[in-house]
Design an enzyme around this catalytic site. Structure first.
Site, PDB file in Angstrom:
ATOM      1  N   THR A  42       0.852  -1.181   0.000  1.00 51.01           N
ATOM      2  CA  THR A  42       0.000   0.000   0.000  1.00 51.01           C
ATOM      3  C   THR A  42       0.892   1.237   0.000  1.00 51.01           C
ATOM      4  O   THR A  42       1.952   1.259   0.620  1.00 51.01           O
ATOM      5  CB  THR A  42      -0.979   0.002   1.196  1.00 51.01           C
ATOM      6  OG1 THR A  42      -1.841  -1.126   1.042  1.00 51.01           O
ATOM      7  CG2 THR A  42      -1.834   1.254   1.232  1.00 51.01           C
ATOM      8  N   PHE A  79       1.265   5.212   0.820  1.00 54.26           N
ATOM      9  CA  PHE A  79       0.737   6.230   1.738  1.00 54.26           C
ATOM     10  C   PHE A  79       1.402   7.566   1.439  1.00 54.26           C
ATOM     11  O   PHE A  79       2.511   7.606   0.891  1.00 54.26           O
ATOM     12  CB  PHE A  79       1.077   5.869   3.187  1.00 54.26           C
ATOM     13  CG  PHE A  79       0.411   4.612   3.689  1.00 54.26           C
ATOM     14  CD1 PHE A  79      -0.731   4.681   4.475  1.00 54.26           C
ATOM     15  CD2 PHE A  79       0.934   3.356   3.394  1.00 54.26           C
ATOM     16  CE1 PHE A  79      -1.346   3.521   4.959  1.00 54.26           C
ATOM     17  CE2 PHE A  79       0.330   2.199   3.869  1.00 54.26           C
ATOM     18  CZ  PHE A  79      -0.818   2.281   4.655  1.00 54.26           C
TER      19      PHE A  79
END
Ligand code: PEP
Ligand code: MN
Length: 576
Positions: A176, A178
């Protein structure tokens, strides 16, 4: 540092933030907009937002927040963080898979584990929750062994749960992305050299080419677009805003120029900010480009100047060397007319003693009604001809947009006479990394020709071969006038090798061999000539194309003794 995170302690956001600030003090927030509010109001020093998952794609709630959060300049993006995401199924001590009735997690996390869940827990109810670690907290609080949560491994420890299954995500490469941010006036150290990324929002009108314009503004300058996402405009059905991430900071000259161009034509441009990119993120795929020459100090001695390499530059394509002592003979048709025709021509060029194959797939024709070349098909046929004969291929590229395509197939890019001062083309061709054959414009001075070569060198590509192809004079008896002065003179002025194209200079095939030999005598390190299996049937420049016999005779003169050597080698090899 107090860092605002979405979710409770043990969330993926916390793990991501710890990659940047290992000793942080987490400030848990319920939703992404609370993370932003928390930093805005000074309850945290910085915040972190999940923006995209490599399996599921964009975190749309974050995207929809970006303009509001970063458009007014109160907050500023600082860093990108990539977090490998491994999902753990966790429950109360004593729980087992067979006894589970419900699994809770954030919808993005549930989506990442779809395959595993379908296989191992097909009848279990899947329940969306606000965050992953928060689901673990609910399971712990409810005290029900039929409940489980999907979260990061550390959430199990944080909430007194035990892992029931680990690494259940659909793909082990799962990550992921960020973004971290602070208030604009807060000091958060960044590396001076980056690498940086810039994020922006562009709203475009419904006009053909308006989105392409945004992408081209970057593409034309060698700036890599690392992500593109569109989201609907809430209050205007069927209109969209595009979120674009590019390599480089907003202050980099190339990025700044592109943003200025987009700002002038887009319905709306919001620059969200520049931030330090994660070192092994998307930018590692892109080749860095040098700062444009006009933003750096002018070198005292131009890059083309002979003094920079008195021995002379050798441009090698495989074992063919321009400037290496042996002349390089490039031959082939003016245009690639069909697959059979280019294969036949390539075979005769190879058999006759040519070193490289030429042939236009994109043709610069004086009349728009004339044959314009076969385009991509022509490139494919050239590649086929290379496969069959081993001859490297040089072919012309007409516009900067087509450089990546032509470079994909060609061993050397030809910049034609008409485009010698097409500076965006020169820059793009340079960035392709392929050696460049730079033809002299029919009306260009030697100085202009050398400065065109300077553009290519300044953009980072040292492999330029100049090509004199005749200039326009008062003389009408021949197509152009071959300027041998220029050949001898540029050898004094530049270290770059120079070849001659007697075909376009003369415009008539009978003059090609004598002009070619004169060019070699004047110091050219090679020739490029047009050859056609049947010149009278050629779709372009037939009048000046050599037929197979004329070509073989010229090749013998360009490479005297090669025939002899070949015969000797053959005899030696066939001796018992
Ligand atoms: C060609 O090589 O076919 C050609 C069009 O050349 P120039 O650019 O020199 O006219
Ligand atoms: Mn031609």
């Amino acid at each position: 540092m107090r860092i605002a995170i979405q979710g409770t302690v043990g969330s993926f956001s916390e793990a991501a933030a710890r990659r940047r600030w290992p000793d942080l003090e987490p400030v848990p927030c319920r939703e992404v907009q609370d993370v932003v509010a928390c930093v805005r109001e000074g309850r945290a020093d910085a915040g972190i937002l999940p923006i995209e998952n490599s399996l599921i794609g964009s975190v749309t709630t974050t995207y929809d927040l970006l303009q509001e959060a970063f458009g007014d300049g109160t907050l500023r993006l600082t860093h990108e963080v990539m977090l490998p995401v491994h999902a753990t199924l966790m429950g109360l001590p004593g729980a087992d898979l067979a006894g589970l009735r419900r699994v809770l997690s954030h919808p993005v996390a549930l989506g990442q584990c779809r395959i595993w869940l379908g296989k191992h827990l097909p009848h279990v109810e899947l329940v969306s929750a606000w965050d992953t670690a928060g689901s673990a907290e609910i399971v712990a609080r409810e005290g029900n062994r039929g409940l489980a949560a999907i979260a990061a491994r550390q959430a199990a420890d944080a909430h007194g749960l035990v892992p029931l299954a680990e690494r259940i995500e659909d793909d082990p490469s799962n990550q992921t992305r960020f973004l971290t941010f602070t208030r604009a006036d807060a000091h958060v150290p960044q590396s001076a050299n980056g690498p940086f990324k810039t994020s922006l929002i562009v709203c475009v009108d419904h006009k053909p080419g308006s989105l392409a314009l945004t992408l081209q503004a970057f593409g034309a300058r060698g700036v890599n677009v690392t992500a593109l996402q569109s989201r609907p405009e809430r209050s205007k059905p069927w209109t969209y805003r595009f979120y674009v991430d590019v390599g480089g900071a907003a202050g980099d000259p190339r990025v700044a120029e592109a943003l200025e161009e987009i700002g002038a034509l887009a319905a709306e441009l919001v620059i969200l900010g520049s931030y330090e990119a994660w070192p092994d993120g998307a930018l590692r795929f892109a080749t860095p480009v040098p700062t444009p020459a006009h933003y750096v100090q002018k070198p005292e001695i131009p890059l083309v100047d002979r003094r920079r390499n008195p021995a002379g530059t050798v441009v090698a394509i495989g074992d063919r060397e321009f400037g290496g002592g042996t002349p390089v003979l490039i031959a082939g048709p003016c245009s690639v007319e069909s697959e059979a025709m280019i294969l036949e021509t390539a075979a005769l060029v190879a058999a006759g003693g040519g070193d490289m194959l030429r042939g236009g797939a994109y043709k610069p024709r004086t009349s728009p009604y004339d044959f314009q070349g076969l385009g991509v098909k022509g490139l494919r046929y050239l590649a086929r001809a290379r496969e069959e004969t081993g001859l490297p291929v040089v072919t012309e590229v007409l516009s900067w947009e087509e450089v990546p395509l032509v470079a994909h197939f060609a061993d050397m890019l030809q910049i034609g006479a008409r485009n010698m001062q097409n500076f965006s083309l020169l820059r793009a061709a340079s960035r392709s990394g392929k050696p460049i054959l730079l033809k002299r414009g029919a009306g260009a001075t030697i100085e202009e020709w050398l400065m065109a070569a300077e553009y290519i060198l300044a953009e980072g590509n040292p492999n330029v071969v100049l090509c004199e192809r005749g200039i326009r004079t008062f003389e009408r008896a021949t197509r152009h006038t071959l300027d041998l002065n220029a050949v001898a003179l540029v050898r004094e002025r530049t270290h770059l090798p120079v070849v001659v194209d007697p075909s376009h200079a003369a415009g008539v095939s009978s003059l090609v061999p004598p002009l070619g030999l004169a060019a070699l005598a004047a110091g050219a390190c090679g020739l490029i000539v047009e050859v056609h299996p049947n010149p009278s049937a050629a779709l372009s420049d037939g009048f000046q194309s050599l037929d197979p016999g004329q070509f073989a005779a010229l090749a013998k003169q360009v490479h005297p003794g090669r025939d002899q050597r070949a015969k000797v080698l053959k005899a030696v090899n066939s001796e018992p």
